[in-house]
Design a protein around this motif. Structure first.
Motif, PDB file in Angstrom:
ATOM      1  N   UNK A  89      -3.772   5.882 -14.535  1.00 45.22           N
ATOM      2  CA  UNK A  89      -5.126   6.107 -14.025  1.00 45.22           C
ATOM      3  C   UNK A  89      -6.171   5.712 -15.068  1.00 45.22           C
ATOM      4  N   UNK A  90      -5.882   5.961 -16.325  1.00 44.31           N
ATOM      5  CA  UNK A  90      -6.781   5.500 -17.392  1.00 44.31           C
ATOM      6  C   UNK A  90      -6.968   3.989 -17.318  1.00 44.31           C
ATOM      7  N   UNK A  91      -5.868   3.276 -17.153  1.00 47.51           N
ATOM      8  CA  UNK A  91      -5.949   1.818 -17.068  1.00 47.51           C
ATOM      9  C   UNK A  91      -6.713   1.385 -15.813  1.00 47.51           C
ATOM     10  N   UNK A  92      -6.502   2.082 -14.709  1.00 47.13           N
ATOM     11  CA  UNK A  92      -7.225   1.733 -13.476  1.00 47.13           C
ATOM     12  C   UNK A  92      -8.716   1.983 -13.628  1.00 47.13           C
ATOM     13  N   UNK A  93      -9.084   3.103 -14.241  1.00 44.24           N
ATOM     14  CA  UNK A  93     -10.499   3.407 -14.440  1.00 44.24           C
ATOM     15  C   UNK A  93     -11.158   2.356 -15.332  1.00 44.24           C
ATOM     16  N   UNK A  94     -10.458   1.947 -16.375  1.00 47.17           N
ATOM     17  CA  UNK A  94     -11.019   0.916 -17.259  1.00 47.17           C
ATOM     18  C   UNK A  94     -11.185  -0.403 -16.510  1.00 47.17           C
ATOM     19  N   UNK A  95     -10.200  -0.752 -15.685  1.00 45.99           N
ATOM     20  CA  UNK A  95     -10.291  -1.994 -14.906  1.00 45.99           C
ATOM     21  C   UNK A  95     -11.473  -1.949 -13.941  1.00 45.99           C
ATOM     22  N   UNK A  96     -11.676  -0.808 -13.270  1.00 45.85           N
ATOM     23  CA  UNK A  96     -12.805  -0.684 -12.348  1.00 45.85           C
ATOM     24  C   UNK A  96     -14.134  -0.738 -13.091  1.00 45.85           C
ATOM     25  N   UNK A  97     -14.173  -0.162 -14.282  1.00 47.61           N
ATOM     26  CA  UNK A  97     -15.392  -0.240 -15.088  1.00 47.61           C
ATOM     27  C   UNK A  97     -15.733  -1.686 -15.415  1.00 47.61           C
TER      28      UNK A  97
END
Length: 764
Positions: free
Chosen positions: A634-642
């Protein structure tokens, strides 16, 4: 002087150097060491000592009588005695000593009574001595002289040794440990027969009780505390000496097999195991007299043990052949117990091959319960729990199964399986990402009193379960950066080092479980160097990690290559690793590889191409209930969306993972999560100009928390990113002084690192 092997320790059953009968056909014979023990017993029976002192001395008697012969130096470390009158006198002095020994049939008021241990020992010595011819008595006297003078011939730190021990030197009140414990602490690194003089005669045969005591002691120590057992070379020398005088001693061959397993000697292990069963058949001690049933029983269990030996060495084809042979013989003999053991090894073999053995394991549990074999039934259930954990079963189902097995363990006092169950529970909670529960189970095992009887000074079982739990404990402490212990601020005094120091003491490098802490230590060092940005120190550790665990080594090699911008090589390694892990169903490693692959996509093809990989990893983590890896994903997904321009959605996704990360993840992950949250807050504030001041203040608080985490890790590269963002936020709020301070800290770190700062937008 003639060698002891020529005099053959004055055994009447051996003449002219030839053994005419089983060396254990006689109860005992006289040796210089046993004369020393007799002298100690004589002093004990003749002197007037208090009852508590006499009781403490009695604790010393049995190991002295039944243990192997010691050199005089080793014996004197246990108890000083009076021998110089015989050794410095004449033959008549030794004759007089034996004539004045208390007679077991007349000494009713002392320890030498005929039914006592001391009385029986004295009787055996007197009978053996009276059977000696004059020439044998003379040889015994010369051996006693050499035994005594070989010790006192060497100076002891420039002082003249005292030949007579006074009352203060005897110190009866300090005798709390057995002689075996004393020898463990002081003479463990040398063979028991190793002398202080190079020309000491080689050692003769042990009596039956001495041999049985020695074998039982060493076998117990190899099982429960290998560190206290003799070193492999010393134990091998003892066994060779024992088998020289009695090649048909089956138990010695079995201990030789266990000793060879310690040093991974394939040939000698198989050789000794086969000799053990051959001698078992010859001696008729295989449980069913001497008939066909006893012979067949030895054959089928020999084949079964040979299969287990090949399993341990990874020879799966040879193990399968030996197992099929054991099954065939057991079926012919209608031995259901042996067949159940074969079935348990059959599903173990299938697991080692990487095949699905769930059906075989379930059948094994049912049959073990049917034949009332609780040990095998419990092992089967624990194996099913382990398979269920890798297949994605929910935690409550696995814990319910372990709870049922624990009831069985306590009911039958299966101490070893209780330890395995607690270690397995610790590993399962760790795999699921529940560090608090994992820590609790680890502490429960370490503080549990063992159900095993305390023998030879072993206070708890130093088994694989303890090693696994201590490794988990070390990694948990390392993740939380517990550096300050008892007021020490140096990183060399880390709490994670305390379990590792204990592991290194309890499991030296030559022991079979040492690989566990070696790998754990290397992984901790690797993560610390990577967090500090010292990639040149992390790279040499990859080779050592690969030698212990190939998959872990490949993964960390890819991590180092990615960190030094060798992305193409890292990508190829990750693809190979993912293919291997999918084949062996190593789900945890597959998810970690997917996350690293997504990071490579960020740097090369763009953020949008990383989304499918991350979504697949998240689905896999949730399917297998791996909360820790799901939070990381989820950390990686949040960074990608950012990075894709949807910070509000990134912040919403991040809120889902922030709580388990702060509760269970490592300090590094906490810092990364807080830094990402601050960046999302800054990005969201940019879309709402009327709320920029409030969002900036909130982002500053989040950055301060992230800076605290990175400071614990000494992660200067990420601290540089934090100070850069802090300087920008302070300037946007008009706080020039604070902005200049953050800018100065950024400048100092940038000069110290001497490397260009990567774009903040390209790293999580």
């Amino acid at each position: 002087m003639a060698s002891v092997h020529e005099s053959l320790y004055f055994n009447p059953m051996m003449t002219n150097g030839v053994v005419h009968a089983n060396v254990f056909g006689i109860k005992d014979w006289v040796t210089p060491y046993k004369i020393s023990v007799l002298a100690l017993l004589y002093e004990m029976t003749a002197s007037k000592i208090t009852l508590p002192e006499r009781r403490r001395l009695n604790k010393l008697i049995l190991p002295l009588q039944q243990g192997p012969d010691l050199t005089l130096g080793q014996f004197l470390k246990t108890k000083s005695i009076l021998l110089h009158e015989m050794a410095d006198g004449e033959l008549k002095d030794m004759e007089y000593f034996f004539s004045t020994l208390p007679t077991p049939f007349t000494a009713f008021d002392t320890e030498a009574y005929k039914t006592s241990v001391v009385g029986l020992f004295m009787r055996h010595m007197l009978l053996a001595y009276n059977k000696l011819s004059f020439s044998q008595v003379y040889k015994l006297y010369k051996s006693l002289q050499h035994y005594y003078h070989s010790h006192y011939a060497k100076p002891m730190d420039g002082q003249v040794p005292a030949l007579v021990a006074d009352d203060s030197e005897m110190d009866l009140t300090s005798i709390e440990d057995t002689v075996g414990d004393r020898v463990d602490k002081e003479e463990l690194d040398t063979p028991l027969h190793e002398s202080e003089s190079d020309n000491t005669p080689s050692r003769g045969p042990l009596s039956q009780k001495q041999a049985e005591y020695f074998l039982a002691r060493q076998a117990y120590l190899l099982k429960n505390d290998e560190n206290k057992a003799l070193k492999p070379a010393a134990l091998q020398e003892e066994l060779n000496n024992m088998l020289k005088f009695n090649p048909d001693f089956a138990e010695a061959h079995y201990l030789n097999y266990l000793n060879s397993m310690r040093v991974q000697d394939i040939f000698l292990s198989a050789h000794s195991l086969l000799h053990y069963f051959d001698r078992l058949i010859l001696s008729g001690n295989d449980g069913k007299s001497n008939g066909d049933e006893g012979y067949g029983r030895s054959l089928r269990y020999a084949a079964l043990n040979l299969a287990s030996l090949h399993c341990r060495f990874g020879h799966y084809q040879q193990a399968d052949l030996a197992l099929q042979e054991a099954i065939r013989i057991a079926q012919e003999s209608n031995d259901h117990v042996c067949l159940q053991h074969c079935l348990s090894w059959l599903y173990t073999l299938e697991q080692m091959k990487g095949s699905d053995s769930t059906v075989l394991t379930e059948d094994s549990v049912k049959m073990a319960a049917h034949f009332c074999l609780p040990y095998l039934a419990s092992l089967g259930i624990q194996s099913l729990v382990q398979q269920g954990a890798t297949q994605g079963k929910t935690a409550h189902k696995l814990m319910d199964a372990l709870k049922d097995t624990d009831i069985l363990h306590w009911k039958h006092s299966l101490s070893e399986l209780i330890e395995i169950s607690l270690a397995q529970t610790t590993s399962i909670w760790r795999m699921y990402g529940k560090s608090t529960m994992s820590l609790q189970q680890a502490q429960l095992l370490l503080n549990m009193s063992s159900l095993e009887p305390v023998n030879f000074g072993v206070q708890q079982n130093n088994t694989e379960a303890f090693a696994v739990v201590l490794c988990h404990l070390a990694e948990l402490h390392a993740e939380q950066v517990c550096f300050r212990v008892l007021g020490c601020s140096s990183k060399h005094n880390s709490r994670s080092h305390l379990p590792l120091l204990h592991l290194k003491e309890q499991f030296p490098p030559h022991t079979q479980h040492a690989k566990l802490w070696m790998l754990c230590d290397l992984k901790i060092q690797f993560e610390r160097h990577m967090n500090e940005g010292k990639y040149h120190l992390a790279e040499p550790l990859v080779t050592a990690i690969t030698a212990l665990n190939q998959l872990e080594g490949l993964y960390r090699k890819a991590q180092v290559l990615k960190a030094v911008n060798r992305s193409t090589e890292a990508y190829h390694i990750l693809q190979q690793l993912q293919a291997r892990c999918e084949k062996t169903k190593c789900t945890e490693m597959v998810i970690r590889v997917m996350l690293s692959t997504a990071e490579l996509h960020w740097e090369s093809s763009g953020f949008s191409t990383a989304l499918p990989v991350l979504l697949q990893a998240l689905a896999l983590a949730r399917q297998h209930h791996l909360q820790s890896l799901a939070s990381e994903t989820i950390l990686h997904l949040a960074f990608t969306q950012l990075m894709l321009g949807v910070p509000e959605q990134a912040l919403n996704v991040l809120h889902e993972a922030i709580e388990p990360i702060l509760a269970h993840r490592a300090v590094m992950d906490k810092g990364r999560a807080m830094l990402l949250a601050a960046r999302c807050q800054i990005a969201v504030a940019g879309f709402k100009p009327n709320r920029q001041g409030q969002a900036a203040a909130s982002a500053l608080d989040t950055l301060n928390e992230a800076a605290a985490y990175f400071s614990q890790l000494n992660c200067k590269e990420r601290l540089r990113d934090v100070h850069y963002l802090q300087a920008q936020l302070h300037r946007s709020l008009g706080q020039i002084l604070e902005s200049n301070k953050s800018a100065m800290l950024f400048r100092l770190l940038d000069q110290e690192l001497q490397s260009p700062a990567p774009p903040v937008s390209m790293r999580l």
